[in-house]
Design an enzyme around this catalytic site. Structure first.
Site, PDB file in Angstrom:
ATOM      1  N   GLU A   1     -14.085  -5.037 -11.818  1.00 47.40           N
ATOM      2  CA  GLU A   1     -12.849  -5.538 -11.209  1.00 47.40           C
ATOM      3  C   GLU A   1     -11.714  -4.900 -11.985  1.00 47.40           C
ATOM      4  O   GLU A   1     -11.462  -5.259 -13.132  1.00 47.40           O
ATOM      5  CB  GLU A   1     -12.792  -7.061 -11.267  1.00 47.40           C
ATOM      6  CG  GLU A   1     -11.710  -7.642 -10.359  1.00 47.40           C
ATOM      7  CD  GLU A   1     -10.417  -7.943 -11.094  1.00 47.40           C
ATOM      8  OE1 GLU A   1      -9.509  -7.086 -11.021  1.00 47.40           O
ATOM      9  OE2 GLU A   1     -10.316  -8.999 -11.723  1.00 47.40           O
TER      10      GLU A   1
ATOM     11  N   CYS B   1      -3.970  -8.903 -11.974  1.00 48.65           N
ATOM     12  CA  CYS B   1      -4.412  -7.859 -11.044  1.00 48.65           C
ATOM     13  C   CYS B   1      -4.165  -8.275  -9.600  1.00 48.65           C
ATOM     14  O   CYS B   1      -3.895  -7.430  -8.752  1.00 48.65           O
ATOM     15  CB  CYS B   1      -5.892  -7.563 -11.263  1.00 48.65           C
ATOM     16  SG  CYS B   1      -6.289  -6.881 -12.881  1.00 48.65           S
TER      17      CYS B   1
END
Length: 461
Positions: free
Chosen positions: A234, A268
């Site tokens: 990720e 993020c």
């Protein structure tokens, strides 16, 4: 980077730690392997009991660990406590559901008969020690969303946390130990990033999960590929936040502020690129900029602080470079855009308009409270701008038109499409991205099965 707690609100070094030596690292790898041999056969009920106990302890520790996280990486203390509480809920979610998520599956009887078998089962079996290379921005949640499913699946965990959150990393190891997990079930490795490659190459480590930067992801993926080990990555995100004329503009602008500055903008999945239909652009921009200007910046340990410092001096410098490059190239600063005087690594909520493809901020992730505004003439252009990014983690869309919802759900290049709300991870839903945002999924049943050996058990007549 030294392994140390440095308070980003004033730059003061509070604690430093010596990296583990080779002998201690070897001991811990041996312990992980030995523990897995027995832990893998424990009943789901026992794993569930232990994980629920960890959740109970975490709830008791909310204030303490919240202050630790805030002191280490600067998030407002209210958000830190909320992060810890979310972790406890996720632990309980997996404790309750893991057995069902990993239950044996039986193919249709016609397929079983066609194979010549009397019975066929698909079984999910643990694989061993999983190395987690985790970031500082959500120092508890990023780890728990790996650890909870991994431990419930029967795996054991090795945590290499970011070097600026060592106290949080050590707290996690202690938490699972206090809950009753055997010593080798979850271990924190106080090592620098340079030691990760050797650990990943060790045969006793069976897989890896990484949340972090694109360069770190490339390095882990390269080594894992060479060693033929499973990885889940990720990485970065530059999520679009699309606003169409039918949207509730008051609500869209209000949520946009939170979506951009959550965790001091260091997320993020924070919305970063605000793409607004020309018919809604002026009204939305006025409301959004007013909301960004109204945010309270200050000591993150104060209860009413909404924006704290960035986690590191280098992080602020990197953000400033992106903003300055955009300004030199003609971007308009609607608010913010200049570091404040005084101690700490603070940066004000900033909104930039007039963004062009030549500006670095159009292609690179702005990891801090800086928003970029784009004007779209129609839905087609909104989709084009949204997809004009190397990243594809999540996305946000504001519209009350069902046809537009379906179009965005079909065409946005992202791991998630959140309609009339901001992106947020939840244990029930798969989480991850496409393109340079990584691959694989965390959370939900998809996440717990990522690090399982999917085994076909075929029995003849």
């Amino acid at each position: 980077m030294p392994i140390a707690t440095v308070n980003p609100a004033n730059g003061e070094t509070l604690k430093t730690y010596e990296p583990m030596g080779e002998e201690e690292l070897e001991r811990r790898l041996q312990l992980a392997e030995a523990t897995f041999r027995t832990y893998r056969t424990t009943a789901f009920a026992e794993r569930s009991r232990l994980l629920n106990k960890a959740a109970d302890l975490l709830d008791e520790d909310l204030d303490e660990i919240g202050r630790v996280m805030t002191t280490e990486m600067g998030k407002p203390v209210k958000q830190a406590r909320a992060e810890a509480a979310k972790c406890a809920r996720a632990m309980r979610w997996y404790a309750e559901r893991a057995e069902g998520l990993l239950a044996d599956e039986e193919p249709p009887e016609s397929d079983v008969a066609d194979s010549g078998a009397s019975r066929v089962r698909v079984r999910y079996r643990p694989i061993g020690a999983v190395l987690a290379v985790m970031p500082w921005n959500f120092p508890l949640w990023q780890v728990v969303r790996f650890a909870a499913p991994a431990l419930m699946a029967g795996n054991v965990g090795l945590l290499k946390h970011a070097s600026n959150v060592p106290q949080t990393a050590l707290y996690l190891e202690d938490l699972f130990h206090r809950a009753g997990f055997k010593e080798g079930c979850f271990q924190t490795l106080l090592i620098g990033s340079g030691a990760v490659d050797a650990v990943l190459r060790d045969e006793r480590v069976k897989a890896a999960t990484l949340t972090g930067s694109e360069p770190a992801g490339r390095a882990v993926a390269a080594t894992s590929g060479e060693m033929i080990k499973k990885t889940v990555l990720e990485l970065g995100g530059s999520d679009p936040y699309v606003v169409m004329p039918s949207a509730d503009l008051d609500r869209a602008a209000q949520v946009a502020v939170t979506a951009r500055v959550q965790n001091n903008g260091q997320s993020c999945i924070a919305a970063k690129r605000f793409i607004v239909h020309t018919d809604a652009y002026d009204a939305f921009t006025e409301k959004f900029v007013a909301g960004m200007k109204a945010l309270r910046i200050g000591d993150p340990l104060e209860e009413d602080t909404e924006i704290g410092p960035l986690a590191s001096e280098q992080g602020r410098a990197d953000l400033e470079e992106l903003v300055d490059d955009a300004k030199r190239s003609g971007a308009q600063v609607l608010c913010g855009g200049q570091r404040p005087d005084g101690p700490g690594w603070f940066y004000p909520p900033t909104v930039l308009a007039g963004i062009t493809r030549e500006m670095r901020i159009h292609r690179e992730e702005a990891f801090g409270p800086v928003a970029t505004l784009y004007r779209a003439e129609d839905l087609d252009e909104a989709v084009l701008i949204a997809n004009d990014s190397p990243f594809g983690l999540s996305s946000n869309v504001w519209t009350r038109d069902d046809d537009e919802v379906e179009r965005f759900a079909r065409d946005l290049e992202a791991g998630g499409v959140y309609v009339n709300g901001m992106t947020a991870s939840h244990p029930a839903f798969p989480f991850g991205g496409v393109k340079r945002s990584g691959y694989g999924r965390e959370l939900s049943g998809h996440g717990i099965r990522e690090f399982c050996n999917i085994t076909t058990v075929w029995q003849g007549a």
